[in-house]
Design an enzyme around this catalytic site. Structure first.
Site, PDB file in Angstrom:
ATOM      1  NE  ARG A  78     -27.492  -0.246  12.228  1.00  0.00           N
ATOM      2  CZ  ARG A  78     -28.226  -1.320  11.906  1.00  0.00           C
ATOM      3  NH1 ARG A  78     -28.940  -1.339  10.803  1.00  0.00           N
ATOM      4  NH2 ARG A  78     -28.211  -2.378  12.690  1.00  0.00           N
ATOM      5  CG  ASN A 125     -32.855 -13.314  14.643  1.00  0.00           C
ATOM      6  OD1 ASN A 125     -31.709 -13.148  15.070  1.00  0.00           O
ATOM      7  ND2 ASN A 125     -33.506 -12.411  13.936  1.00  0.00           N
ATOM      8  CG  HIS A 158     -31.599  -6.501   6.090  1.00  0.00           C
ATOM      9  ND1 HIS A 158     -31.413  -5.137   5.909  1.00  0.00           N
ATOM     10  CD2 HIS A 158     -31.924  -6.664   7.384  1.00  0.00           C
ATOM     11  CE1 HIS A 158     -31.613  -4.519   7.068  1.00  0.00           C
ATOM     12  NE2 HIS A 158     -31.917  -5.416   7.981  1.00  0.00           N
ATOM     13  CD  GLU A 199     -35.311 -11.256   7.663  1.00  0.00           C
ATOM     14  OE1 GLU A 199     -36.140 -10.627   8.355  1.00  0.00           O
ATOM     15  OE2 GLU A 199     -34.110 -11.003   7.655  1.00  0.00           O
ATOM     16  NE  ARG A 232     -30.605 -12.011  10.763  1.00  0.00           N
ATOM     17  CZ  ARG A 232     -30.713 -10.760  11.193  1.00  0.00           C
ATOM     18  NH1 ARG A 232     -31.263 -10.508  12.354  1.00  0.00           N
ATOM     19  NH2 ARG A 232     -30.285  -9.762  10.447  1.00  0.00           N
TER      20      ARG A 232
END
Ligand code: AMP
Length: 392
Positions: free
Chosen positions: A236, A7, A177, A378, A88
């Site tokens: 956010r 990642n 995601h 993940e 990713r």
């Protein structure tokens, strides 16, 4: 076979080496502050953690360091032991409907899609280039955050904006995601012993999104064209009235981009509480009676419950709600606040089980909807796809 899951960010490379198909993590680590004289290289192996501070000029040097580190710490004896590298990639647009082997054309497409994900795709592409250079004969696979959501239908992914915005500029909901939502929903189905299910996955970390998964396919998700849509997260705002952007740009004498940056980086827990973007700080402040910290969790919990209610209607029922990611897995307080707001659906937590950690059922026996904690993975999803595609 050994597969590396990567990642890459703009100044970091996170990695995990997995033994496949056993899905066993061999080692993990991170190169941070790439481009700095005091960059950090951390590698964890056999329960030990090794940290080095050193100059790392660019991602290429970072990748070299990772591979040398694996040999130095006797994790592998030869870099050829690595049989695949999975990367990713955040934005795959409508172009990528599955993970894919990275060719020159695929890499170019990932770079082109960076127009829609300027914070992520260019960094992901830099990581890919660095690994391709150092391991040119090893299959490299791109695993996209958006792919799992590509099964949504138009009524779910289109906005009420002019249709040409979609056809000419790609304005639609993509969702993010995806590897986490897929991993957790598949695991929930395994735990329930059937794929004929209606599941909501709550991935609540610093970034956070929900998905509605019907019979194993994603039908709705809360993030949109970018990861800014949805409910308030660490920094956010989640969804707001779009007219606020122009209004506040005018009031603060800033550009639309400046306001978007505030909505991405200075809002959510941080903006509402004025304290921190970290859920642990918010919980501690709530304990001390801080009103605005309480409000940060309340606003988030309210909006998450609203989404779950709408997904219940959209899927025509609900079998399970799954909590995952840093906060979803670790905050009994937030889980309780969300589930309390869903009492009308007959959902109820077992308060003792809700205090525990790790994969488990936490709903009460009489609850009409099962509630699970399912720690996400993940990297395993990335390694699975890398193994599948490098064998094709
Ligand atoms: P992630 O983005 O998935 O790594 O999640 C990061 C978030 O998880 C941060 O807001 C952390 O505060 C939160 N988190 C991690 N551990 C805990 C914990 N024990 N209790 C509450 N929140 C936690």
């Amino acid at each position: 076979m050994k597969i590396m899951a990567v990642n890459a960010g703009s100044s970091s490379i996170k990695f995990q080496l997995l033994e496949m198909p056993a899905e066993k993590q061999i080692t993990s680590g991170i190169v941070e502050r790439i481009g700095s004289e005091e960059a950090l290289f951390t590698i964890k192996y056999n329960g030990e953690k090794f940290v080095e501070t050193l100059p790392i000029k660019d991602h290429g040097v970072g990748v070299q360091l990772i591979l040398e580190g694996l040999i130095k710490h006797n994790v592998i004896s030869n870099i050829n032991d690595i049989e695949g590298v999975g990367h990713r990639v955040v934005q795959g647009g409508e172009f990528f409907k599955d993970s894919t082997i990275i060719t020159d054309e695929v890499l170019q497409k990932i770079i082109d899609l960076g127009e829609m994900a300027p914070l992520h795709n260019p960094a992901n592409a830099t990581g890919i280039k660095a690994f391709r250079q150092v391991l040119p004969h090893v299959p490299q696979v791109a695993v996209f955050d958006t792919v799992f959501h590509q099964t949504m239908t138009k009524d779910a992914y289109l906005y009420g904006t002019p249709y040409e915005w979609y056809t000419q500029y790609g304005i639609r909901k993509y969702g993010f995601h995806g590897t986490s939502h897929q991993y957790v929903s598949e695991r929930a189905n395994q735990l329930m012993g059937t794929t004929q299910t209606k599941v909501v996955v709550c991935h609540i970390g610093n970034g956070a999104s929900l998905s509605a998964v019907k019979n194993g396919h994603c039908v709705e998700t809360s993030m949109g064209f970018t990861p800014l849509e949805g409910f308030p997260m660490g920094t956010r705002s989640g969804s707001i009235d779009p007219a606020i952007t122009a209004y506040m740009a005018n009031k603060l004498n800033k550009s639309a981009q400046d306001i978007t940056d505030i909505l991405n980086k200075k809002s959510g827990y941080l903006g509402i509480s004025g304290l921190s973007n970290d859920a642990r700080d918010i919980e501690a402040a709530i304990e001390k009676g801080n009103e605005r910290a309480r409000l940060a969790f309340d606003i988030q919990a309210k909006q998450i419950a609203d989404y779950i209610g709408s997904y219940y209607v959209y899927m025509g029922g609900l079998d399970a709600i799954c909590f995952t990611a840093g906060i979803g897995e670790n905050s009994p307080v937030l889980r309780q606040m969300i589930i309390d707001r869903l009492a009308v659906l007959g959902v109820e937590l077992n308060k003792d089980l809700n205090k525990l950690r790790g994969e488990r059922l936490i709903s009460s026996e009489s609850s009409k909807v099962k509630v699970f904690i399912i720690p996400t993975d993940e990297e395993v999803m990335i390694a699975r796809d890398t193994m599948r595609l490098s064998h094709e």
